[in-house]
Design a protein around this motif. Structure first.
Motif, PDB file in Angstrom:
ATOM      1  N   ASP A   7       0.789  -1.233   0.000  1.00 38.04           N
ATOM      2  CA  ASP A   7       0.000   0.000   0.000  1.00 38.04           C
ATOM      3  C   ASP A   7       0.826   1.290   0.000  1.00 38.04           C
ATOM      4  OD1 ASP A   7      -2.308  -1.536  -0.005  1.00 38.04           O
ATOM      5  OD2 ASP A   7      -2.418  -1.560   2.190  1.00 38.04           O
ATOM      6  N   ALA A   8       1.940   1.289   0.700  1.00 35.90           N
ATOM      7  CA  ALA A   8       2.722   2.532   0.821  1.00 35.90           C
ATOM      8  C   ALA A   8       4.217   2.224   0.953  1.00 35.90           C
ATOM      9  CB  ALA A   8       2.229   3.328   2.011  1.00 35.90           C
ATOM     10  N   PRO A   9       4.820   1.667  -0.080  1.00 30.53           N
ATOM     11  CA  PRO A   9       6.240   1.304   0.023  1.00 30.53           C
ATOM     12  C   PRO A   9       7.154   2.502   0.303  1.00 30.53           C
ATOM     13  CG  PRO A   9       5.462   1.039  -2.245  1.00 30.53           C
ATOM     14  CD  PRO A   9       4.271   1.355  -1.397  1.00 30.53           C
ATOM     15  N   ASP A  10       6.717   3.688  -0.053  1.00 32.83           N
ATOM     16  CA  ASP A  10       7.516   4.884   0.205  1.00 32.83           C
ATOM     17  C   ASP A  10       7.532   5.274   1.683  1.00 32.83           C
ATOM     18  OD1 ASP A  10       4.748   5.462  -0.225  1.00 32.83           O
ATOM     19  OD2 ASP A  10       5.236   7.596  -0.348  1.00 32.83           O
ATOM     20  N   LYS A  11       6.661   4.691   2.476  1.00 35.47           N
ATOM     21  CA  LYS A  11       6.582   5.005   3.914  1.00 35.47           C
ATOM     22  C   LYS A  11       7.391   4.017   4.763  1.00 35.47           C
ATOM     23  CE  LYS A  11       3.469   8.254   3.375  1.00 35.47           C
ATOM     24  NZ  LYS A  11       3.876   9.612   3.358  1.00 35.47           N
ATOM     25  N   ILE A  12       7.947   2.974   4.153  1.00 34.58           N
ATOM     26  CA  ILE A  12       8.679   1.952   4.911  1.00 34.58           C
ATOM     27  C   ILE A  12       9.857   2.564   5.658  1.00 34.58           C
ATOM     28  CG2 ILE A  12      10.089  -0.142   4.747  1.00 34.58           C
ATOM     29  CD1 ILE A  12       8.241  -1.055   2.475  1.00 34.58           C
ATOM     30  N   SER A  13      10.641   3.384   4.994  1.00 36.91           N
ATOM     31  CA  SER A  13      11.818   3.957   5.669  1.00 36.91           C
ATOM     32  C   SER A  13      11.410   4.872   6.822  1.00 36.91           C
ATOM     33  CB  SER A  13      12.719   4.691   4.678  1.00 36.91           C
ATOM     34  OG  SER A  13      12.035   5.778   4.103  1.00 36.91           O
ATOM     35  N   PHE A  14      10.327   5.630   6.658  1.00 29.99           N
ATOM     36  CA  PHE A  14       9.832   6.476   7.750  1.00 29.99           C
ATOM     37  C   PHE A  14       9.439   5.618   8.952  1.00 29.99           C
ATOM     38  CE2 PHE A  14       6.224   8.394  10.002  1.00 29.99           C
ATOM     39  CZ  PHE A  14       6.810   9.561  10.437  1.00 29.99           C
ATOM     40  N   CYS A  15       8.722   4.544   8.669  1.00 26.87           N
ATOM     41  CA  CYS A  15       8.285   3.630   9.726  1.00 26.87           C
ATOM     42  C   CYS A  15       9.498   3.019  10.437  1.00 26.87           C
ATOM     43  CB  CYS A  15       7.398   2.546   9.108  1.00 26.87           C
ATOM     44  SG  CYS A  15       6.719   1.361  10.277  1.00 26.87           S
ATOM     45  N   GLN A  16      10.485   2.587   9.668  1.00 26.96           N
ATOM     46  CA  GLN A  16      11.675   1.981  10.264  1.00 26.96           C
ATOM     47  C   GLN A  16      12.488   3.000  11.066  1.00 26.96           C
ATOM     48  OE1 GLN A  16      13.370   0.075   6.806  1.00 26.96           O
ATOM     49  NE2 GLN A  16      12.398  -1.859   7.328  1.00 26.96           N
ATOM     50  N   ASP A  17      12.464   4.254  10.629  1.00 26.04           N
ATOM     51  CA  ASP A  17      13.127   5.304  11.414  1.00 26.04           C
ATOM     52  C   ASP A  17      12.464   5.453  12.780  1.00 26.04           C
ATOM     53  OD1 ASP A  17      14.970   5.828   9.434  1.00 26.04           O
ATOM     54  OD2 ASP A  17      13.904   7.591   8.655  1.00 26.04           O
ATOM     55  N   LYS A  18      11.142   5.333  12.813  1.00 22.73           N
ATOM     56  CA  LYS A  18      10.418   5.395  14.090  1.00 22.73           C
ATOM     57  C   LYS A  18      10.808   4.210  14.975  1.00 22.73           C
ATOM     58  CE  LYS A  18       8.290   9.190  13.549  1.00 22.73           C
ATOM     59  NZ  LYS A  18       8.657  10.318  14.383  1.00 22.73           N
ATOM     60  N   CYS A  19      11.032   3.053  14.365  1.00 21.26           N
ATOM     61  CA  CYS A  19      11.486   1.879  15.116  1.00 21.26           C
ATOM     62  C   CYS A  19      12.859   2.162  15.740  1.00 21.26           C
ATOM     63  CB  CYS A  19      11.575   0.653  14.217  1.00 21.26           C
ATOM     64  SG  CYS A  19      10.006   0.079  13.545  1.00 21.26           S
ATOM     65  N   LYS A  20      13.738   2.802  14.975  1.00 21.09           N
ATOM     66  CA  LYS A  20      15.074   3.135  15.484  1.00 21.09           C
ATOM     67  C   LYS A  20      14.991   4.147  16.625  1.00 21.09           C
ATOM     68  CE  LYS A  20      17.381   2.154  11.146  1.00 21.09           C
ATOM     69  NZ  LYS A  20      18.022   2.726   9.962  1.00 21.09           N
ATOM     70  N   GLU A  21      14.078   5.097  16.510  1.00 19.10           N
ATOM     71  CA  GLU A  21      13.890   6.061  17.601  1.00 19.10           C
ATOM     72  C   GLU A  21      13.457   5.330  18.867  1.00 19.10           C
ATOM     73  OE1 GLU A  21      11.291   9.338  16.683  1.00 19.10           O
ATOM     74  OE2 GLU A  21      12.296   9.686  14.762  1.00 19.10           O
ATOM     75  N   PHE A  22      12.558   4.368  18.705  1.00 14.81           N
ATOM     76  CA  PHE A  22      12.134   3.571  19.848  1.00 14.81           C
ATOM     77  C   PHE A  22      13.325   2.818  20.430  1.00 14.81           C
ATOM     78  CE2 PHE A  22      11.070  -0.607  21.490  1.00 14.81           C
ATOM     79  CZ  PHE A  22      10.300  -0.245  22.577  1.00 14.81           C
ATOM     80  N   ALA A  23      14.173   2.281  19.572  1.00 16.12           N
ATOM     81  CA  ALA A  23      15.347   1.533  20.037  1.00 16.12           C
ATOM     82  C   ALA A  23      16.232   2.411  20.907  1.00 16.12           C
ATOM     83  CB  ALA A  23      16.135   1.001  18.849  1.00 16.12           C
ATOM     84  N   ASN A  24      16.452   3.641  20.473  1.00 17.24           N
ATOM     85  CA  ASN A  24      17.285   4.552  21.255  1.00 17.24           C
ATOM     86  C   ASN A  24      16.673   4.832  22.624  1.00 17.24           C
ATOM     87  OD1 ASN A  24      19.133   4.733  19.162  1.00 17.24           O
ATOM     88  ND2 ASN A  24      18.169   6.542  18.284  1.00 17.24           N
ATOM     89  N   GLU A  25      15.372   5.057  22.672  1.00 22.14           N
ATOM     90  CA  GLU A  25      14.691   5.312  23.948  1.00 22.14           C
ATOM     91  C   GLU A  25      14.738   4.071  24.843  1.00 22.14           C
ATOM     92  OE1 GLU A  25      13.535   8.201  25.206  1.00 22.14           O
ATOM     93  OE2 GLU A  25      14.449   9.057  23.408  1.00 22.14           O
ATOM     94  N   CYS A  26      14.534   2.933  24.237  1.00 25.11           N
ATOM     95  CA  CYS A  26      14.542   1.682  24.995  1.00 25.11           C
ATOM     96  C   CYS A  26      15.924   1.451  25.619  1.00 25.11           C
ATOM     97  CB  CYS A  26      14.158   0.532  24.064  1.00 25.11           C
ATOM     98  SG  CYS A  26      13.849  -1.032  24.906  1.00 25.11           S
ATOM     99  N   LYS A  27      16.978   1.680  24.843  1.00 31.11           N
ATOM    100  CA  LYS A  27      18.338   1.505  25.357  1.00 31.11           C
ATOM    101  C   LYS A  27      18.638   2.484  26.487  1.00 31.11           C
ATOM    102  CE  LYS A  27      20.216  -0.460  21.145  1.00 31.11           C
ATOM    103  NZ  LYS A  27      21.111  -0.267  20.000  1.00 31.11           N
TER     104      LYS A  27
END
Length: 73
Positions: free
Chosen positions: A44-64
């Motif tokens: 549906d939105a392949p152009d949004k994958i990198s944005f979504c994954q960036d949000k995952c990385k932000e979560f990773a930083n907060e979690c760490k």
């Protein structure tokens, strides 16, 4: 006295193990998040994958950061 030393050693070792477990849990959640981004947005939105994954990385930083704060306690 010997039991006190053994007990302290085990409790401190358990705290280190818990911190490692925390970081491993963060990594697992981030991997699942990244995989979900790919699967959910692939069609549906392949152009949004990198944005979504960036949000995952932000979560990773907060979690760490939270794991590091728990280590200090």
């Amino acid at each position: 006295m010997k039991w006190l030393i053994v007990g302290l050693s085990l409790s401190l070792g358990g705290a280190a193990f818990a911190a490692d477990r925390c970081e491993a849990d963060c990594a697992d959640v981030v991997q699942q998040c990244s995989d979900t981004c790919k699967k959910a947005l692939k069609k549906d939105a392949p152009d949004k994958i990198s944005f979504c994954q960036d949000k995952c990385k932000e979560f990773a930083n907060e979690c760490k950061k939270e794991c590091a704060a728990d280590k200090k306690k």
